[in-house]
Write a protein that holds these residues in place. Structure first.
Motif, PDB file in Angstrom:
ATOM      1  N   ALA A 189     -11.687   5.400  -2.775  1.00  0.00           N
ATOM      2  CA  ALA A 189     -12.257   4.697  -1.621  1.00  0.00           C
ATOM      3  C   ALA A 189     -11.848   3.235  -1.740  1.00  0.00           C
ATOM      4  O   ALA A 189     -10.944   2.902  -2.511  1.00  0.00           O
ATOM      5  N   GLY A 190     -12.506   2.358  -1.003  1.00  0.00           N
ATOM      6  CA  GLY A 190     -12.213   0.940  -1.091  1.00  0.00           C
ATOM      7  C   GLY A 190     -13.093   0.231  -2.108  1.00  0.00           C
ATOM      8  O   GLY A 190     -14.053   0.788  -2.624  1.00  0.00           O
ATOM      9  N   ASP A 191     -12.747  -1.003  -2.400  1.00  0.00           N
ATOM     10  CA  ASP A 191     -13.521  -1.887  -3.270  1.00  0.00           C
ATOM     11  C   ASP A 191     -13.078  -3.295  -2.901  1.00  0.00           C
ATOM     12  O   ASP A 191     -12.560  -3.509  -1.794  1.00  0.00           O
TER      13      ASP A 191
ATOM     14  N   GLY B 147     -10.714  -1.350   5.529  1.00  0.00           N
ATOM     15  CA  GLY B 147     -10.194  -0.351   6.455  1.00  0.00           C
ATOM     16  C   GLY B 147      -8.697  -0.443   6.661  1.00  0.00           C
ATOM     17  O   GLY B 147      -8.018   0.588   6.805  1.00  0.00           O
ATOM     18  N   ARG B 148      -8.160  -1.659   6.689  1.00  0.00           N
ATOM     19  CA  ARG B 148      -6.709  -1.823   6.864  1.00  0.00           C
ATOM     20  C   ARG B 148      -5.947  -1.162   5.728  1.00  0.00           C
ATOM     21  O   ARG B 148      -5.005  -0.369   5.962  1.00  0.00           O
ATOM     22  N   GLU B 149      -6.334  -1.452   4.504  1.00  0.00           N
ATOM     23  CA  GLU B 149      -5.629  -0.915   3.339  1.00  0.00           C
ATOM     24  C   GLU B 149      -5.795   0.600   3.232  1.00  0.00           C
ATOM     25  O   GLU B 149      -4.844   1.320   2.919  1.00  0.00           O
ATOM     26  N   ILE B 150      -7.016   1.100   3.492  1.00  0.00           N
ATOM     27  CA  ILE B 150      -7.245   2.546   3.446  1.00  0.00           C
ATOM     28  C   ILE B 150      -6.362   3.244   4.485  1.00  0.00           C
ATOM     29  O   ILE B 150      -5.778   4.303   4.220  1.00  0.00           O
ATOM     30  N   GLY B 151      -6.243   2.659   5.665  1.00  0.00           N
ATOM     31  CA  GLY B 151      -5.399   3.249   6.703  1.00  0.00           C
ATOM     32  C   GLY B 151      -3.947   3.347   6.282  1.00  0.00           C
ATOM     33  O   GLY B 151      -3.301   4.394   6.466  1.00  0.00           O
ATOM     34  N   TYR B 152      -3.408   2.267   5.716  1.00  0.00           N
ATOM     35  CA  TYR B 152      -2.012   2.307   5.269  1.00  0.00           C
ATOM     36  C   TYR B 152      -1.807   3.346   4.169  1.00  0.00           C
ATOM     37  O   TYR B 152      -0.807   4.069   4.150  1.00  0.00           O
TER      38      TYR B 152
ATOM     39  N   VAL C 198      -9.231  13.302   1.161  1.00  0.00           N
ATOM     40  CA  VAL C 198      -8.623  12.729  -0.037  1.00  0.00           C
ATOM     41  C   VAL C 198      -8.918  11.235  -0.201  1.00  0.00           C
ATOM     42  O   VAL C 198      -8.757  10.676  -1.284  1.00  0.00           O
ATOM     43  N   LEU C 199      -9.329  10.573   0.867  1.00  0.00           N
ATOM     44  CA  LEU C 199      -9.719   9.161   0.818  1.00  0.00           C
ATOM     45  C   LEU C 199     -10.981   8.987   1.652  1.00  0.00           C
ATOM     46  O   LEU C 199     -11.134   9.655   2.683  1.00  0.00           O
ATOM     47  N   THR C 200     -11.865   8.102   1.221  1.00  0.00           N
ATOM     48  CA  THR C 200     -13.035   7.787   2.030  1.00  0.00           C
ATOM     49  C   THR C 200     -13.025   6.304   2.390  1.00  0.00           C
ATOM     50  O   THR C 200     -12.294   5.514   1.798  1.00  0.00           O
ATOM     51  N   GLY C 201     -13.851   5.967   3.385  1.00  0.00           N
ATOM     52  CA  GLY C 201     -13.794   4.627   3.950  1.00  0.00           C
ATOM     53  C   GLY C 201     -12.769   4.555   5.068  1.00  0.00           C
ATOM     54  O   GLY C 201     -12.310   3.477   5.439  1.00  0.00           O
ATOM     55  N   LYS C 202     -12.415   5.722   5.626  1.00  0.00           N
ATOM     56  CA  LYS C 202     -11.403   5.796   6.676  1.00  0.00           C
ATOM     57  C   LYS C 202     -11.963   5.307   8.009  1.00  0.00           C
ATOM     58  O   LYS C 202     -13.173   5.221   8.205  1.00  0.00           O
ATOM     59  N   GLY C 203     -11.060   5.024   8.945  1.00  0.00           N
ATOM     60  CA  GLY C 203     -11.475   4.675  10.295  1.00  0.00           C
ATOM     61  C   GLY C 203     -12.096   5.870  10.997  1.00  0.00           C
ATOM     62  O   GLY C 203     -11.772   7.026  10.703  1.00  0.00           O
ATOM     63  N   LEU C 204     -12.984   5.599  11.949  1.00  0.00           N
ATOM     64  CA  LEU C 204     -13.708   6.680  12.621  1.00  0.00           C
ATOM     65  C   LEU C 204     -12.779   7.615  13.379  1.00  0.00           C
ATOM     66  O   LEU C 204     -13.049   8.812  13.490  1.00  0.00           O
TER      67      LEU C 204
ATOM     68  N   CYS D 204       0.823  -1.211   0.000  1.00  0.00           N
ATOM     69  CA  CYS D 204       0.000   0.000   0.000  1.00  0.00           C
ATOM     70  C   CYS D 204       0.856   1.260   0.000  1.00  0.00           C
ATOM     71  O   CYS D 204       0.525   2.254  -0.668  1.00  0.00           O
ATOM     72  N   GLN D 205       1.947   1.239   0.737  1.00  0.00           N
ATOM     73  CA  GLN D 205       2.827   2.407   0.773  1.00  0.00           C
ATOM     74  C   GLN D 205       3.480   2.650  -0.588  1.00  0.00           C
ATOM     75  O   GLN D 205       3.568   3.788  -1.048  1.00  0.00           O
TER      76      GLN D 205
END
Length: 448
Positions: free
Chosen positions: A166-168, A173-178, A194-200, A147-148
């Motif tokens: 966002a995710g698909d 959530g893990r991948e979006i966080g990284y 800039v990204l959605t589907g992030k952790g709360l 992901c990085q």
């Protein structure tokens, strides 16, 4: 449905210019089949190559993604981002990590996303991206390093006013966080939008995880309501067991339906007493295991069928929520023969053209993915709103907005189908309504 002769040269150009991209061809053909009625009503819309421009992505980005696995070996994957159309707002659409990902699939998804986002009424354009990386079986460290590396290249093309992924499939959530962490590190900005589907805890929206599945059920509920029917007591089958499927099952159960089967790429489980949703979550979200473990853990009453088709299981409500072209013409005939009443697409283009035709000819209520599964991206847009205002809404507040948006999408599709002489045809209604919103914005901008 036949393509209007005025639109045949456009399809021929798409087929020639995008050789070998079968899924993209299928998506374009389906939309063009609906647009003959629009051109008859608005002949000037055939000018200035408007439809040709809508079928051509504004930008296609392909890049190398090198990363190091746990054994110290360098791995190479290919990354994609197709920024399809920004007439209504910044590009918006998910990232898919799966071995099947190629340019044609990303283009089909971005094309569909453009009209789906238009249906929401939110100020978002269409885009899609991803990689042929397979996160299944990889350690957290390997997923993080991939992901990085992926974001190191992609970040230069993103921004809350430019492109908001966002995710698909394969991106949770893990991948979006990284990826968000790497974006923040590279840009030295805390640009939550800039990204959605992030952790709360770092700018995510309540109900985002549930939104696609919940939204699809709200759409189906509204369809049934148009015939004076409801979901209560009806037998349902949901394909898949990922995020969309899990929350489709949850909302169906909340509204009184009996969900008896779900699946993954290896097979499906049937539980006549009703799927135990908490057990599915344990197997898929915690253990990241195969759905066969559900039957092993549940024991008596749960049957696992390896391979085969989940659509052999009789049901009144069918919700294909796994991947494209999973429900074939043969499956559709089986479902119709077993008395299916409504089909709601939770995935993107999960029914083949033959299957759609069979459902429509049989009088089955059919909700196309670009309308029925728009709840995910609609709630992503709500997440962007919260990020922009430095606000955080409650779950109930966000879900209420989602339900309102999905019922509005249903009504828009139904009214558009009626206006263009095809009452009850949600495919035509969704295609035309989404197209009109995008086309009107593009015409206002001139030839760009």
């Amino acid at each position: 449905m036949q393509i209007d002769e005025k639109l045949e040269p456009i399809l021929a150009q798409v087929l020639s210019r995008n050789a070998g991209e079968a899924e993209f061809h299928q998506a374009v053909r389906e939309v063009l089949e609906s647009l003959g009625r629009v051109i008859a009503k608005h002949p000037d819309w055939a000018e200035d190559a408007l439809i040709e421009r809508i079928c051509e992505p504004e930008r296609q980005i392909i890049f190398r993604v090198p990363w190091v696995d746990d054994s110290g070996q360098v791995q190479i994957n290919r990354g994609f981002r197709v920024q399809f159309n920004s007439a209504l707002g910044p590009y918006k659409g998910g990232l898919r990590f799966h071995p099947s990902v190629n340019l044609g699939i990303i283009k089909f998804l971005g094309f569909e996303q453009t009209f789906k986002n238009g249906l929401t009424g939110m100020p978002i354009g269409g885009g899609k991206g991803g990689s042929d990386f397979n996160p299944r079986g990889r350690s957290d460290g390997e997923v993080m390093r991939f992901c990085q590396s992926f974001m190191t290249e992609l970040h230069r093309h993103l921004g809350e006013y430019t492109d908001v992924p966002a995710g698909d499939i394969g991106v949770g959530g893990r991948e979006i966080g990284y990826m968000f962490g790497q974006y923040k590190r590279l840009t030295n900005r805390y640009e939550a939008g800039v990204l959605t589907g992030k952790g709360l805890v770092y700018g995510g929206s309540r109900a985002r995880r549930e939104a696609t599945g919940y939204g699809a059920v709200y759409f189906v509920e509204r369809m049934l309501g148009s015939r004076g029917q409801d979901l209560a007591g009806r037998r349902a089958v949901v394909s898949g067991s990922g995020n969309v499927a899990i929350y489709t099952i949850e909302k169906l159960q909340q509204l009184g339906a009996l969900v008896v089967a779900c699946s993954d790429s290896n097979g499906y489980v049937v539980d006549e007493a009703g799927i135990d949703l908490e057990l599915v979550k344990e197997v898929k979200e915690v253990r990241r295991a195969r759905i066969s473990e559900y039957a092993e853990l549940k024991g008596a009453g749960a049957e696992y069928v390896e391979g085969g088709s989940i659509w052999d299981v009789p049901c009144e409500i069918a919700m294909p929520s796994a991947t494209q072209n999973e429900l074939t013409g043969k499956d559709a005939k089986t479902l119709v023969g077993n008395g299916v009443v409504v089909v709601g697409e939770g995935a993107n283009m999960p029914s083949t053209p033959e299957a759609v035709r069979i459902f429509q000819e049989a009088g089955v209520l059919f909700a196309p993915g670009k309308a029925a599964n728009a709840g995910g991206v609609a709630t992503s847009a709500l997440e962007m709103q919260q990020n922009a205002s430095r606000d955080s809404w409650s779950f109930d507040q966000t879900e209420a907005r989602l339900a309102h948006i999905m019922r509005g999408i249903h009504d828009l599709c139904a009214e558009t189908a009626e206006e263009y002489g095809a009452p009850g045809d949600y495919v035509l209604g969704a295609n035309i309504a989404g197209f009109v919103r995008v086309a009107e914005a593009m015409r206002a901008f001139g030839v760009i």
